[in-house]
Design a protein around this motif. Structure first.
Motif, PDB file in Angstrom:
ATOM      1  N   UNK A  28       0.729  -1.206   0.002  1.00 32.12           N
ATOM      2  CA  UNK A  28      -0.114  -0.027   0.000  1.00 32.12           C
ATOM      3  C   UNK A  28       0.821   1.326   0.042  1.00 32.12           C
ATOM      4  N   UNK A  29       0.322   2.301  -0.772  1.00 30.89           N
ATOM      5  CA  UNK A  29       1.287   3.658  -0.600  1.00 30.89           C
ATOM      6  C   UNK A  29       1.643   4.179   0.770  1.00 30.89           C
ATOM      7  N   UNK A  30       1.196   4.037   1.705  1.00 31.66           N
ATOM      8  CA  UNK A  30       1.657   4.776   2.930  1.00 31.66           C
ATOM      9  C   UNK A  30       2.599   3.612   3.604  1.00 31.66           C
ATOM     10  N   UNK A  31       2.351   2.222   3.391  1.00 29.80           N
ATOM     11  CA  UNK A  31       3.392   1.344   3.816  1.00 29.80           C
ATOM     12  C   UNK A  31       4.650   1.886   3.002  1.00 29.80           C
ATOM     13  N   UNK A  32       4.812   1.971   1.620  1.00 32.45           N
ATOM     14  CA  UNK A  32       5.688   2.247   0.524  1.00 32.45           C
ATOM     15  C   UNK A  32       6.483   3.245   1.157  1.00 32.45           C
ATOM     16  N   UNK A  33       5.955   4.344   1.633  1.00 30.05           N
ATOM     17  CA  UNK A  33       6.555   5.697   2.266  1.00 30.05           C
ATOM     18  C   UNK A  33       7.164   5.366   3.364  1.00 30.05           C
ATOM     19  N   UNK A  34       6.672   4.416   4.279  1.00 27.32           N
ATOM     20  CA  UNK A  34       7.258   4.138   5.584  1.00 27.32           C
ATOM     21  C   UNK A  34       8.536   3.217   5.129  1.00 27.32           C
ATOM     22  N   UNK A  35       8.418   2.296   4.038  1.00 24.15           N
ATOM     23  CA  UNK A  35       9.782   1.651   3.897  1.00 24.15           C
ATOM     24  C   UNK A  35      10.731   2.535   3.146  1.00 24.15           C
ATOM     25  N   UNK A  36      10.385   3.455   2.373  1.00 23.04           N
ATOM     26  CA  UNK A  36      11.286   4.432   1.887  1.00 23.04           C
ATOM     27  C   UNK A  36      12.022   5.322   3.102  1.00 23.04           C
TER      28      UNK A  36
END
Length: 373
Positions: A234-242
């Motif tokens: 999911x996009x927010x989880x992508x952001x957290x991983x970034x």
């Protein structure tokens, strides 16, 4: 521009991706749908399962870090494994290292029963033993290195040569070492996967997986398959991983420095029979003298948290027999060394003297309790 070092690449993930606003921090694109101007006219984004700008920035960085052609961000480490195994079908045979994460073992058992994809297990020692497991229907070798939780390192270049000789894919779970300490694709592996929940995320706050491949044909297959089955991150989880990846190199250096100090301390303690540490990374396993001492130790520790994950900034202690590897039958575990005396540490980035002090006081309490019996 000159070729950038990996430390620079991770620090810059997402920067200069939004030309309209100049945002330095990668925006989170939560939109599920994207406007089309006309028939056949698209921005390149149609539906978020198929493509998302935040996920694209993450996947681009993951591919660069592992030296791959293309990367895929998935909803968990197990969904990354599931995506990889979509390549295989009924009748195929896979060789896995025996000392493997319990969740992987459980998944292998399930697809054996449901889809008749068979598995053989190798102890990770002699290639001559591995050769005996190869069948006409064999399609791949699946390994973790270092293995989990016995921390056995494998020679990836040697395994890659073996795999190519036998026309097998080499699949490497690189969760423990990360691309900081090991780049399997550069050594000849075909597919790399991660539980990105662990070191790549690094803060115990995101569930994620990653698959990276170096072959365009494999990349096309997994791109189509991931879109079909839909287990995207999911996009927010992508952001957290970034966000987590930006400090990966800094964190891994501290994890390793601390782990080396902790391993040296444990090796000298009378209650510790053997320390399993390959000399790199932040993961340590050790055998305590008696399995009856495990519970007192867990209760005595103050900084190390008793939990069944790894790779976060906080130090964790795990008991594989009842947590991460509980799905592996006890007789199987015992046969290859995963006994009830084994304890696993994920050494965090705290001050190493504090971690050693915590282990010292915890083991001292255990000694006192044993002596009082």
């Amino acid at each position: 521009m000159v070729k950038l070092e990996k430390e620079t690449i991770v620090a810059q993930i997402g920067n200069k991706k939004c030309e309209k606003t100049g945002a330095v921090n990668m925006p989170i694109y939560l939109s599920t749908a994207y406007r089309h101007e006309d028939l056949g006219r698209s921005t390149g984004f149609d539906y978020t399962r198929t493509g998302n700008p935040t996920r694209d920035a993450l996947q681009e960085a993951l591919a660069v870090l592992e030296g791959g052609y293309q990367a895929f961000a998935t909803s968990s480490g197990m969904s990354a494994i599931q995506l990889v195994f979509e390549k295989f079908q009924t009748g195929d045979h896979i060789i896995s290292i025996q000392d493997v994460y319990g969740g992987s073992f459980r998944f292998f058992r399930q697809i054996e029963a449901k889809y008749q994809i068979s598995f053989s297990y190798w102890d990770g020692r002699a290639l001559s033993d591995l050769a005996l497991l190869v069948r006409p229907e064999s399609k791949a070798i699946f390994i973790e290195t270092p293995s989990n939780p016995l921390m056995r390192e494998l020679d990836l270049a040697e395994l890659a040569r073996f795999a190519k000789q036998h026309h097998l894919l080499l699949i490497v779970d690189n969760t423990f070492y990360t691309p900081v300490f090991q780049q399997p694709l550069a050594l000849g592996a075909d597919i790399v996967l991660h539980s990105a929940t662990k070191y790549l995320g690094g803060h115990n706050d995101v569930l994620a997986g990653a698959v990276i491949v170096k072959d365009p044909t494999l990349a096309a297959f997994y791109e189509e398959t991931l879109n079909a089955i839909g287990c995207v991150l999911a996009p927010f989880d992508c952001w957290l991983l970034i966000r987590g990846l930006k400090t990966l190199y800094l964190r891994m250096k501290q994890h390793q420095e601390n782990a080396r100090a902790v391993a040296a301390f444990l090796a000298e303690h009378p209650l510790v029979q053997q320390v399993l540490y390959p000399g790199k990374g932040g993961m340590i396993s050790f055998y305590i003298q008696d399995e009856k001492l495990v519970s007192p130790l867990l209760r005595a520790l103050e900084l190390f948290t008793f939990a069944e994950s790894l790779g976060g900034v906080e130090s964790l202690i795990t008991y594989p027999a009842t947590q991460t590897h509980a799905d592996i039958p006890k007789d199987v575990r015992d046969a290859y060394g995963l006994t009830n005396q084994l304890v696993r540490l994920s050494v965090g980035i705290e001050a190493k003297q504090d971690l050693i002090a915590d282990l010292s006081q915890g083991l001292a309490k255990v000694e006192a309790e044993v002596g009082a019996r």
